[in-house]
Design a protein around this motif. Structure first.
Motif, PDB file in Angstrom:
ATOM      1  N   ASP A 206       0.817  -1.223   0.000  1.00 53.64           N
ATOM      2  CA  ASP A 206       0.000   0.000   0.000  1.00 53.64           C
ATOM      3  C   ASP A 206       0.854   1.278   0.000  1.00 53.64           C
ATOM      4  O   ASP A 206       0.318   2.385   0.088  1.00 53.64           O
ATOM      5  CB  ASP A 206      -0.954   0.012   1.200  1.00 53.64           C
ATOM      6  CG  ASP A 206      -0.225   0.017   2.549  1.00 53.64           C
ATOM      7  OD1 ASP A 206       1.026   0.070   2.558  1.00 53.64           O
ATOM      8  OD2 ASP A 206      -0.910  -0.020   3.585  1.00 53.64           O
ATOM      9  N   THR A 208       2.954   2.353   2.276  1.00 54.96           N
ATOM     10  CA  THR A 208       3.220   2.975   3.586  1.00 54.96           C
ATOM     11  C   THR A 208       4.509   2.478   4.220  1.00 54.96           C
ATOM     12  O   THR A 208       4.910   3.000   5.264  1.00 54.96           O
ATOM     13  CB  THR A 208       2.062   2.688   4.565  1.00 54.96           C
ATOM     14  OG1 THR A 208       1.939   1.266   4.735  1.00 54.96           O
ATOM     15  CG2 THR A 208       0.765   3.266   4.050  1.00 54.96           C
ATOM     16  N   GLY A 209       5.142   1.484   3.623  1.00 56.92           N
ATOM     17  CA  GLY A 209       6.357   0.919   4.212  1.00 56.92           C
ATOM     18  C   GLY A 209       7.406   0.649   3.159  1.00 56.92           C
ATOM     19  O   GLY A 209       7.777  -0.500   2.921  1.00 56.92           O
ATOM     20  N   TRP A 226       2.952  -7.613   6.568  1.00 53.35           N
ATOM     21  CA  TRP A 226       2.274  -6.333   6.321  1.00 53.35           C
ATOM     22  C   TRP A 226       0.758  -6.473   6.368  1.00 53.35           C
ATOM     23  O   TRP A 226       0.052  -5.578   6.846  1.00 53.35           O
ATOM     24  CB  TRP A 226       2.674  -5.779   4.957  1.00 53.35           C
ATOM     25  CG  TRP A 226       4.094  -5.319   4.831  1.00 53.35           C
ATOM     26  CD1 TRP A 226       5.088  -5.909   4.090  1.00 53.35           C
ATOM     27  CD2 TRP A 226       4.710  -4.179   5.438  1.00 53.35           C
ATOM     28  NE1 TRP A 226       6.263  -5.214   4.195  1.00 53.35           N
ATOM     29  CE2 TRP A 226       6.062  -4.129   5.013  1.00 53.35           C
ATOM     30  CE3 TRP A 226       4.252  -3.175   6.287  1.00 53.35           C
ATOM     31  CZ2 TRP A 226       6.953  -3.138   5.410  1.00 53.35           C
ATOM     32  CZ3 TRP A 226       5.137  -2.177   6.681  1.00 53.35           C
ATOM     33  CH2 TRP A 226       6.467  -2.160   6.250  1.00 53.35           C
ATOM     34  N   ARG A 230      -0.851  -6.077  10.728  1.00 59.02           N
ATOM     35  CA  ARG A 230      -1.099  -4.650  10.970  1.00 59.02           C
ATOM     36  C   ARG A 230      -2.585  -4.378  11.149  1.00 59.02           C
ATOM     37  O   ARG A 230      -3.444  -5.082  10.601  1.00 59.02           O
ATOM     38  CB  ARG A 230      -0.585  -3.801   9.795  1.00 59.02           C
ATOM     39  CG  ARG A 230       0.900  -3.621   9.752  1.00 59.02           C
ATOM     40  CD  ARG A 230       1.312  -2.469   8.859  1.00 59.02           C
ATOM     41  NE  ARG A 230       0.831  -2.575   7.484  1.00 59.02           N
ATOM     42  CZ  ARG A 230       1.016  -1.654   6.554  1.00 59.02           C
ATOM     43  NH1 ARG A 230       1.667  -0.534   6.833  1.00 59.02           N
ATOM     44  NH2 ARG A 230       0.548  -1.827   5.327  1.00 59.02           N
ATOM     45  N   LYS A 232      -5.292  -0.623  11.809  1.00 53.74           N
ATOM     46  CA  LYS A 232      -5.297   0.827  11.617  1.00 53.74           C
ATOM     47  C   LYS A 232      -6.011   1.523  12.757  1.00 53.74           C
ATOM     48  O   LYS A 232      -6.971   0.992  13.322  1.00 53.74           O
ATOM     49  CB  LYS A 232      -5.969   1.181  10.284  1.00 53.74           C
ATOM     50  CG  LYS A 232      -5.174   0.758   9.068  1.00 53.74           C
ATOM     51  CD  LYS A 232      -5.834   1.228   7.767  1.00 53.74           C
ATOM     52  CE  LYS A 232      -4.988   0.848   6.554  1.00 53.74           C
ATOM     53  NZ  LYS A 232      -5.600   1.325   5.284  1.00 53.74           N
ATOM     54  N   PRO A 238      -1.723   2.894   9.865  1.00 49.79           N
ATOM     55  CA  PRO A 238      -1.412   1.475  10.059  1.00 49.79           C
ATOM     56  C   PRO A 238      -0.258   1.291  11.043  1.00 49.79           C
ATOM     57  O   PRO A 238       0.676   2.098  11.079  1.00 49.79           O
ATOM     58  CB  PRO A 238      -1.006   1.026   8.652  1.00 49.79           C
ATOM     59  CG  PRO A 238      -0.445   2.247   8.009  1.00 49.79           C
ATOM     60  CD  PRO A 238      -1.201   3.420   8.590  1.00 49.79           C
ATOM     61  N   TYR A 239      -0.345   0.234  11.835  1.00 49.21           N
ATOM     62  CA  TYR A 239       0.728  -0.042  12.790  1.00 49.21           C
ATOM     63  C   TYR A 239       0.694  -1.515  13.191  1.00 49.21           C
ATOM     64  O   TYR A 239      -0.315  -2.210  12.999  1.00 49.21           O
ATOM     65  CB  TYR A 239       0.614   0.852  14.023  1.00 49.21           C
ATOM     66  CG  TYR A 239      -0.584   0.561  14.918  1.00 49.21           C
ATOM     67  CD1 TYR A 239      -0.454  -0.198  16.087  1.00 49.21           C
ATOM     68  CD2 TYR A 239      -1.862   1.045  14.615  1.00 49.21           C
ATOM     69  CE1 TYR A 239      -1.545  -0.462  16.914  1.00 49.21           C
ATOM     70  CE2 TYR A 239      -2.951   0.792  15.426  1.00 49.21           C
ATOM     71  CZ  TYR A 239      -2.791   0.033  16.568  1.00 49.21           C
ATOM     72  OH  TYR A 239      -3.871  -0.227  17.377  1.00 49.21           O
ATOM     73  N   LYS A 403       6.699   5.314   8.137  1.00 48.97           N
ATOM     74  CA  LYS A 403       5.408   5.648   8.735  1.00 48.97           C
ATOM     75  C   LYS A 403       4.549   4.409   8.944  1.00 48.97           C
ATOM     76  O   LYS A 403       3.810   4.319   9.941  1.00 48.97           O
ATOM     77  CB  LYS A 403       4.671   6.635   7.829  1.00 48.97           C
ATOM     78  CG  LYS A 403       3.290   7.043   8.326  1.00 48.97           C
ATOM     79  CD  LYS A 403       2.654   8.070   7.399  1.00 48.97           C
ATOM     80  CE  LYS A 403       1.286   8.522   7.915  1.00 48.97           C
ATOM     81  NZ  LYS A 403       0.701   9.576   7.064  1.00 48.97           N
ATOM     82  N   GLY A 404       4.660   3.434   8.049  1.00 51.85           N
ATOM     83  CA  GLY A 404       3.739   2.306   8.074  1.00 51.85           C
ATOM     84  C   GLY A 404       4.188   1.104   8.867  1.00 51.85           C
ATOM     85  O   GLY A 404       3.473   0.099   8.889  1.00 51.85           O
ATOM     86  N   ASN A 405       5.375   1.147   9.493  1.00 53.30           N
ATOM     87  CA  ASN A 405       5.770  -0.035  10.277  1.00 53.30           C
ATOM     88  C   ASN A 405       6.077   0.315  11.734  1.00 53.30           C
ATOM     89  O   ASN A 405       6.892  -0.327  12.393  1.00 53.30           O
ATOM     90  CB  ASN A 405       6.945  -0.766   9.633  1.00 53.30           C
ATOM     91  CG  ASN A 405       8.229   0.049   9.591  1.00 53.30           C
ATOM     92  OD1 ASN A 405       8.243   1.231   9.905  1.00 53.30           O
ATOM     93  ND2 ASN A 405       9.324  -0.594   9.188  1.00 53.30           N
TER      94      ASN A 405
END
Length: 574
Positions: A206, A208-209, A226, A230, A232, A238-239, A403-405
């Protein structure tokens, strides 16, 4: 109620271990030593069968029994004589003798673990090293000594069932518990990766990572998924929400406590933190642009919030006057090794040493911890060896770069000692690792404040370290980052967190590990050199059901302070 302590022995066949290392094979099952040491659980490691037999452990954790017939016969003899033997995978030549067959599984699976709802709250645990056994057809009710199957393994969180998570066999007067997951190796893979970092990791689809940017770093080796792992936040951030490795640690300790209770014994342990501290929060900064104006803004914000932090300094750093101001305010000065090629950095021990010596001379400070610039990382143990050689006692490099991980890409909020590769005989490096959760909340390129609450709650659940990174430059330039900083501090204090620097966390963990804490051959607890504030607890299994529900304060179980006799007890100050 009996206050006799359980005797735990770890069994690692010396000949089998030498054979593995001779052929370059890792024995990550040895990581059970680090798991029990961090949990504060007394144990003894044996590599000779005669010594283990003389100690007569109540519980034997199989690290490496060996594959010869006499090795397996010896293990079963210990079970027959009354010991509880726990194996995390392995022992595959025993499968048919237990009425089972091994099933091939090369993929990551998800485990549903029974009896730990207070801790897991319905979470499935990612397992990276599974070796399932299944009962042979026709043996379930007859020839097989299978006592019970517990939990389930699934291919994907909603995937097909692969088998039980754990099998227990009654043999003679004892019990063999064989997990279909190699839990110690799974924890190692989550924390350190499956192998050395030598190429980019796989990015998130997506966008984000994007970890495939041509810079080798810690999260190129992350072993979470991923899509599967994860979630949201309400604001669509996402995290990774689950510290899988820490929860697997809880599974191990919970089982040891329950098995000890089944033997009429109790399991004492040194609590994670000193008396009065529930869990710890840590703030670190990376000086990157070395702006002293930004440093002053950061010092003022820290004073306003009433917390001390760890300042990771990159070359050329600040003036001596600024370093003195930071130290006088009670903050820690740390190293920020720059191996980023785009900025002229070099990944080498010589460069690591040169930059560190420059900082020590320029600051006059006793530098004991490090975080690599841009989380640069490659290989397996090089960084840790450099730290050992240069007197760096703790490292903070293992955290998210994108940001995404954010969250738990390495499955842990615990301070831990990493394990070496087979070429170093899988020793533990003497460098405490304290990873971080996220960088610079409310920065335009990073997550917003919606992640603060879930991060703090997750770390609180495992009583670990909630480590947030804020760059001085972003604190100075962006009001939203300052507001996020205030929010982290305020919410953490409301949840009972205590703020420590990296050096303080390291000092405490070293003091815990240096305590003399063991169980002698008679089952008496021995302790000495305990750090000031240390608390010894034990699993009390005699509460009523109503009482127990209100006292599940450690590992999902009621664990009051130890009130029995302790041989040689003595404390020291930290």
């Amino acid at each position: 109620m009996s206050m006799q302590a359980v005797k735990i022995g770890l069994w690692c066949n010396r000949n089998a271990a030498e054979y593995h290392w001779k052929h370059g094979q890792n024995i990550f099952q040895l990581y059970i030593e680090e798991i029990l040491s961090h949990a504060g659980i007394p144990y003894r490691l044996f590599d000779q069968a005669e010594q283990l037999s003389a100690y007569r452990p109540d519980i034997i954790v199989n690290v490496l029994a060996g594959e010869q017939e006499e090795d397996l016969d010896r293990l079963l003899k210990w079970v027959e004589e009354g010991a509880v033997v726990i194996a995390y995978g392995g022992l595959n030549r025993l499968a048919s003798r237990m009425g089972c067959v091994e099933v091939s599984c090369r993929e990551a699976v998800y485990a549903e673990v029974e009896g730990m709802e207070a801790v897991l709250q319905g979470k499935l645990l990612r397992a990276l090293c599974s070796q399932p056994w299944k009962p042979l057809a026709g043996h379930e009710q007859t020839a097989s000594p299978l006592a019970e199957a517990q939990g389930k393994l699934r291919l994907g969180k909603a995937g097909s069932e692969l088998g039980a998570a754990c099998l227990a066999f009654r043999v003679g007067t004892g019990k063999l518990i064989r997990w279909n997951v190699d839990i110690p190796s799974t924890i190692v893979y989550l924390q350190q990766g499956r192998g050395p970092v030598y190429q980019d990791g796989i990015p998130a689809e997506d966008g984000t990572g994007g970890i495939d940017e041509g810079i080798l770093k810690a999260d190129d080796g992350m072993e979470v998924d991923w899509k599967e792992d994860r979630v949201k936040t309400d604001s669509n951030i996402p995290y990774f929400p689950i510290p899988y490795g820490d929860l697997w640690r809880e599974v191990i300790v919970h089982e040891l406590m329950r098995e000890a209770a089944g033997l009429g014994l109790t399991l004492p342990f040194l609590d994670y933190w000193p008396r009065g501290i529930k869990q710890v929060a840590m703030i670190s900064h990376d000086s990157d642009f070395n702006s002293e104006e930004a440093a002053r803004t950061t010092l003022e914000l820290l004073r306003e919030c009433g917390v001390r932090s760890t300042w990771c300094m990159i070359e050329p750093g600040y003036s001596r006057e600024m370093y003195d101001m930071i130290a006088v305010a009670g903050h820690e000065l740390a190293f920020h090794f720059n191996a980023l090629e785009a900025e002229g950095g070099i990944w080498s021990q010589e460069e690591f040493s040169r930059q560190l010596q420059h900082l020590r001379q320029a600051s006059g400070a006793d530098i004991v911890s490090n975080k690599n610039h841009y989380t640069r990382f490659e290989g397996w143990g090089e960084l840790f060896r450099w730290c050992e050689a240069e007197g760096i006692q703790a490292d903070q490099t293992r955290g998210p770069s994108k940001k995404g991980n954010v969250g738990f890409p390495f499955g842990t909020a615990q301070p831990y000692y990493p394990i070496a590769w087979a070429d170093e005989r899988n020793r533990l490096y003497d460098v405490l690792q304290i990873g971080f959760l996220t960088q610079d909340l409310e920065h335009p390129m990073l997550p917003d404040m919606s992640v603060i609450e879930p991060f703090l709650q997750a770390v609180k659940g495992v009583r670990g370290v909630a480590h947030f990174l804020f760059h001085q430059q972003h604190i100075h330039r962006i009001e939203g980052v300052r507001e996020a900083f205030r929010a982290v501090v305020g919410q953490a204090k409301n949840l009972g967190y205590t703020f420590w620097t990296c050096a303080e966390i390291t000092s405490w963990e070293q003091a815990r590990r240096n305590a003399r804490f063991s169980v002698d051959a008679s089952g008496a607890l021995e302790a000495g050199n305990l750090p000031e504030g240390a608390v010894i607890r034990y699993y009390r299994h005699s509460y009523s059901d109503v009482e127990e529900d209100s006292k599940r304060d450690r590992y999902g179980l009621p664990c009051p302070e130890w009130s029995g006799m302790i041989k040689g007890a003595a404390k020291r100050t930290r």
